[in-house]
Design a protein around this motif. Structure first.
Motif, PDB file in Angstrom:
ATOM      1  N   ALA A 239      25.145 121.004 132.146  1.00 26.74           N
ATOM      2  CA  ALA A 239      26.852 121.331 132.343  1.00 26.74           C
ATOM      3  C   ALA A 239      27.075 120.811 130.768  1.00 26.74           C
ATOM      4  O   ALA A 239      28.244 122.057 131.255  1.00 26.74           O
ATOM      5  N   TYR A 240      26.583 121.426 129.403  1.00 22.67           N
ATOM      6  CA  TYR A 240      27.660 121.541 128.335  1.00 22.67           C
ATOM      7  C   TYR A 240      26.497 121.920 126.921  1.00 22.67           C
ATOM      8  O   TYR A 240      25.603 121.305 126.569  1.00 22.67           O
ATOM      9  N   PRO A 241      26.043 122.900 127.666  1.00 21.89           N
ATOM     10  CA  PRO A 241      24.701 123.573 127.046  1.00 21.89           C
ATOM     11  C   PRO A 241      25.240 124.268 125.237  1.00 21.89           C
ATOM     12  O   PRO A 241      27.153 123.700 125.033  1.00 21.89           O
ATOM     13  N   GLN A 242      24.541 123.944 124.180  1.00 20.55           N
ATOM     14  CA  GLN A 242      25.088 124.656 122.988  1.00 20.55           C
ATOM     15  C   GLN A 242      25.356 125.847 122.811  1.00 20.55           C
ATOM     16  O   GLN A 242      25.467 127.018 123.575  1.00 20.55           O
ATOM     17  N   SER A 243      26.860 126.697 122.571  1.00 24.17           N
ATOM     18  CA  SER A 243      27.282 127.657 122.112  1.00 24.17           C
ATOM     19  C   SER A 243      27.040 128.559 121.513  1.00 24.17           C
ATOM     20  O   SER A 243      25.304 128.484 121.183  1.00 24.17           O
ATOM     21  N   ASP A 244      27.023 129.604 122.671  1.00 26.01           N
ATOM     22  CA  ASP A 244      25.930 130.940 122.466  1.00 26.01           C
ATOM     23  C   ASP A 244      26.709 131.486 120.426  1.00 26.01           C
ATOM     24  O   ASP A 244      25.658 132.047 119.992  1.00 26.01           O
ATOM     25  N   ALA A 245      27.137 131.169 120.035  1.00 31.13           N
ATOM     26  CA  ALA A 245      27.467 131.085 118.434  1.00 31.13           C
ATOM     27  C   ALA A 245      26.032 130.368 117.774  1.00 31.13           C
ATOM     28  O   ALA A 245      26.295 130.010 116.400  1.00 31.13           O
ATOM     29  N   GLY A 246      25.725 129.268 118.528  1.00 26.02           N
ATOM     30  CA  GLY A 246      24.433 128.584 117.628  1.00 26.02           C
ATOM     31  C   GLY A 246      25.619 126.964 116.877  1.00 26.02           C
ATOM     32  O   GLY A 246      24.964 126.178 116.067  1.00 26.02           O
ATOM     33  N   GLN A 247      26.969 127.374 116.992  1.00 23.25           N
ATOM     34  CA  GLN A 247      27.623 125.917 116.094  1.00 23.25           C
ATOM     35  C   GLN A 247      27.165 124.885 116.857  1.00 23.25           C
ATOM     36  O   GLN A 247      28.581 123.665 116.304  1.00 23.25           O
ATOM     37  N   GLY A 248      27.013 124.141 117.974  1.00 20.66           N
ATOM     38  CA  GLY A 248      27.406 123.169 119.299  1.00 20.66           C
ATOM     39  C   GLY A 248      27.749 123.498 119.642  1.00 20.66           C
ATOM     40  O   GLY A 248      27.413 124.218 121.053  1.00 20.66           O
ATOM     41  N   VAL A 249      27.119 121.824 120.632  1.00 16.63           N
ATOM     42  CA  VAL A 249      28.573 122.188 122.262  1.00 16.63           C
ATOM     43  C   VAL A 249      30.743 122.028 122.256  1.00 16.63           C
ATOM     44  O   VAL A 249      30.524 120.692 121.497  1.00 16.63           O
ATOM     45  N   VAL A 250      30.522 122.650 122.863  1.00 18.87           N
ATOM     46  CA  VAL A 250      31.878 122.706 123.915  1.00 18.87           C
ATOM     47  C   VAL A 250      32.290 121.440 124.190  1.00 18.87           C
ATOM     48  O   VAL A 250      32.017 121.579 125.164  1.00 18.87           O
ATOM     49  N   LEU A 251      32.826 120.919 124.365  1.00 12.51           N
ATOM     50  CA  LEU A 251      33.586 119.445 124.901  1.00 12.51           C
ATOM     51  C   LEU A 251      35.166 119.562 125.161  1.00 12.51           C
ATOM     52  O   LEU A 251      35.744 119.551 124.315  1.00 12.51           O
ATOM     53  N   PRO A 252      35.448 120.518 126.283  1.00 11.72           N
ATOM     54  CA  PRO A 252      36.869 120.788 126.681  1.00 11.72           C
ATOM     55  C   PRO A 252      37.661 119.410 127.123  1.00 11.72           C
ATOM     56  O   PRO A 252      36.860 118.632 127.772  1.00 11.72           O
ATOM     57  N   PHE A 253      38.256 119.372 126.690  1.00  7.21           N
ATOM     58  CA  PHE A 253      39.125 117.684 126.882  1.00  7.21           C
ATOM     59  C   PHE A 253      40.226 117.598 126.953  1.00  7.21           C
ATOM     60  O   PHE A 253      41.622 117.793 125.841  1.00  7.21           O
ATOM     61  N   ARG A 254      41.066 117.334 128.464  1.00 10.44           N
ATOM     62  CA  ARG A 254      42.587 118.255 128.627  1.00 10.44           C
ATOM     63  C   ARG A 254      43.079 116.415 128.471  1.00 10.44           C
ATOM     64  O   ARG A 254      42.628 115.523 129.327  1.00 10.44           O
ATOM     65  N   ARG A 255      44.076 116.441 128.005  1.00  6.29           N
ATOM     66  CA  ARG A 255      45.025 115.118 127.221  1.00  6.29           C
ATOM     67  C   ARG A 255      46.670 115.197 128.146  1.00  6.29           C
ATOM     68  O   ARG A 255      47.199 116.907 127.846  1.00  6.29           O
ATOM     69  N   VAL A 256      47.122 114.596 128.228  1.00  2.00           N
ATOM     70  CA  VAL A 256      48.193 114.580 129.023  1.00  2.00           C
ATOM     71  C   VAL A 256      49.526 113.167 127.753  1.00  2.00           C
ATOM     72  O   VAL A 256      48.563 112.292 127.799  1.00  2.00           O
ATOM     73  N   PHE A 257      50.690 113.892 127.221  1.00  2.00           N
ATOM     74  CA  PHE A 257      51.250 113.281 126.025  1.00  2.00           C
ATOM     75  C   PHE A 257      52.199 113.122 127.234  1.00  2.00           C
ATOM     76  O   PHE A 257      53.556 113.943 128.067  1.00  2.00           O
ATOM     77  N   VAL A 258      52.854 112.117 126.891  1.00  2.00           N
ATOM     78  CA  VAL A 258      54.729 111.668 127.351  1.00  2.00           C
ATOM     79  C   VAL A 258      55.316 111.295 126.720  1.00  2.00           C
ATOM     80  O   VAL A 258      54.607 109.576 125.430  1.00  2.00           O
ATOM     81  N   VAL A 259      56.620 111.216 125.761  1.00  2.00           N
ATOM     82  CA  VAL A 259      57.049 109.988 125.384  1.00  2.00           C
ATOM     83  C   VAL A 259      58.937 110.533 125.571  1.00  2.00           C
ATOM     84  O   VAL A 259      59.017 111.734 126.260  1.00  2.00           O
ATOM     85  N   ALA A 260      59.000 109.350 125.706  1.00  2.00           N
ATOM     86  CA  ALA A 260      59.872 109.230 127.029  1.00  2.00           C
ATOM     87  C   ALA A 260      61.251 107.961 125.736  1.00  2.00           C
ATOM     88  O   ALA A 260      60.780 107.412 125.250  1.00  2.00           O
ATOM     89  N   ARG A 261      63.121 109.178 126.284  1.00  2.00           N
ATOM     90  CA  ARG A 261      63.854 107.962 125.081  1.00  2.00           C
ATOM     91  C   ARG A 261      64.714 107.408 126.308  1.00  2.00           C
ATOM     92  O   ARG A 261      64.924 107.322 127.548  1.00  2.00           O
ATOM     93  N   THR A 262      64.482 105.747 125.943  1.00  2.00           N
ATOM     94  CA  THR A 262      65.129 105.221 127.117  1.00  2.00           C
ATOM     95  C   THR A 262      67.087 105.380 127.332  1.00  2.00           C
ATOM     96  O   THR A 262      67.593 105.867 125.700  1.00  2.00           O
ATOM     97  N   ALA A 263      67.837 105.028 127.757  1.00  2.00           N
ATOM     98  CA  ALA A 263      69.186 105.258 127.994  1.00  2.00           C
ATOM     99  C   ALA A 263      69.583 104.260 126.240  1.00  2.00           C
ATOM    100  O   ALA A 263      69.695 103.199 126.446  1.00  2.00           O
ATOM    101  N   GLU A 264      70.657 104.538 126.356  1.00  2.00           N
ATOM    102  CA  GLU A 264      71.341 104.561 124.904  1.00  2.00           C
ATOM    103  C   GLU A 264      72.268 103.076 126.180  1.00  2.00           C
ATOM    104  O   GLU A 264      72.867 103.214 126.950  1.00  2.00           O
ATOM    105  N   SER A 265      72.492 101.981 125.533  1.00  2.00           N
ATOM    106  CA  SER A 265      73.469 101.401 126.275  1.00  2.00           C
ATOM    107  C   SER A 265      74.801 101.531 126.037  1.00  2.00           C
ATOM    108  O   SER A 265      75.236 102.047 125.588  1.00  2.00           O
ATOM    109  N   ALA A 266      76.043 100.649 127.603  1.00  2.00           N
ATOM    110  CA  ALA A 266      76.923 101.362 127.411  1.00  2.00           C
ATOM    111  C   ALA A 266      77.764 100.868 126.809  1.00  2.00           C
ATOM    112  O   ALA A 266      77.678  99.998 125.753  1.00  2.00           O
TER     113      ALA A 266
END
Length: 266
Positions: A239-266
């Motif tokens: 599933a993850y062969p050596q790259s054509d350039a012979g530089q290694g194995v490419v592992l695609p890795f998707r990541r999900v990021f979330v930054v939330a700031r809570t509401a200021e106090s009233a």
């Protein structure tokens, strides 16, 4: 069975695993937080960087793995580390007490973690920050091959109840946290990690997503684990062969990021 983490195995790709942490924290604009908490701190190196960024803050690292916390405590510095399950910590947390709450590649291990979002937000002070990152690559061969193989005999009897990670897409987190009154910045990134060495993708997943499966097989029969590893490595190489350039194995890795700031106090 409860799996045990191996800090040394996890740190084989420390640079690649650490990059998303710093890209996540780049969007957190807290200036002088009093309390910073890292939920799922692992071996603690990234947590220590929080103390460097906010030297006036009390920084606490929390992880359910005694092995990870033992490794984290070996490093010098002002960070406090404690062994606790994220859910237990959350149940005991003082509401509105944390100025910056961080969780890096941890929530995917907590089943039903979307239901914890209200409590996580409640733990953050008004105008404070809640930032987390989770993998989003569970449809990739690195995960699907393991799951398919583990569901076959003779492995299925040993792996049917092992922990498996899962997460949601960025929009789902955005909508839930916005509904809790937060201002949310959510995005996704797919990294193309170039890995080297013998069976590098196996080396990667054996420290994270595949570890509970491998440990369950080891506990049942070491020979069974050896057999599983051999089959799994063969499939990963296809599933993850050596790259054509012979530089290694490419592992695609998707990541999900979330930054939330809570509401200021009233």
């Amino acid at each position: 069975m409860t799996h045990r983490w191996d800090p040394e195995r996890y740190l084989v790709y420390a640079d690649e695993r650490g990059r998303p942490f710093f890209e996540l924290l780049a969007r957190v604009r807290a200036e002088q937080p009093a309390l910073v908490v890292d939920l799922g701190c692992g071996p603690g190196g990234l947590t220590a960087s929080l103390a460097e960024r906010w030297p006036g803050a009390r920084v606490v690292g929390v992880d359910a793995s005694a092995e990870m916390i033992e490794r984290a405590r070996e490093q010098a510095g002002p960070v406090e580390f404690e062994v606790a399950d994220l859910r237990t910590w959350l149940a005991d947390a003082t509401p509105a007490s944390v100025d910056v709450l961080v969780s890096n590649a941890t929530l995917q291990w907590v089943p039903g973690h979307l239901a914890l979002m209200p409590a996580l937000v409640e733990a953050v002070s008004p105008g404070g920050w809640f930032a987390f990152q989770v993998p989003g690559n569970f449809d990739e061969p690195s995960h699907t091959l393991r799951a398919d193989l583990a569901a076959q005999e003779p492995y299925a009897a040993c792996t049917s109840d092992v922990a498996t990670p899962d997460a949601h897409d960025a929009r789902t987190y955005l909508e839930v946290l916005a509904g809790l009154g937060c201002v949310v910045d959510a995005w996704e990134t797919t990294y193309l990690h170039v890995l080297h060495g013998e069976d590098p993708v196996f080396a990667w997943v054996s420290g994270t997503g595949a570890r509970p499966t491998l440990q369950a097989l080891e506990a049942a029969d070491p020979a069974l684990r050896t057999r599983f590893e051999a089959e799994f490595k063969e499939q990963l190489r296809a599933a993850y062969p050596q790259s054509d350039a012979g530089q290694g194995v490419v592992l695609p890795f998707r990541r999900v990021f979330v930054v939330a700031r809570t509401a200021e106090s009233a």
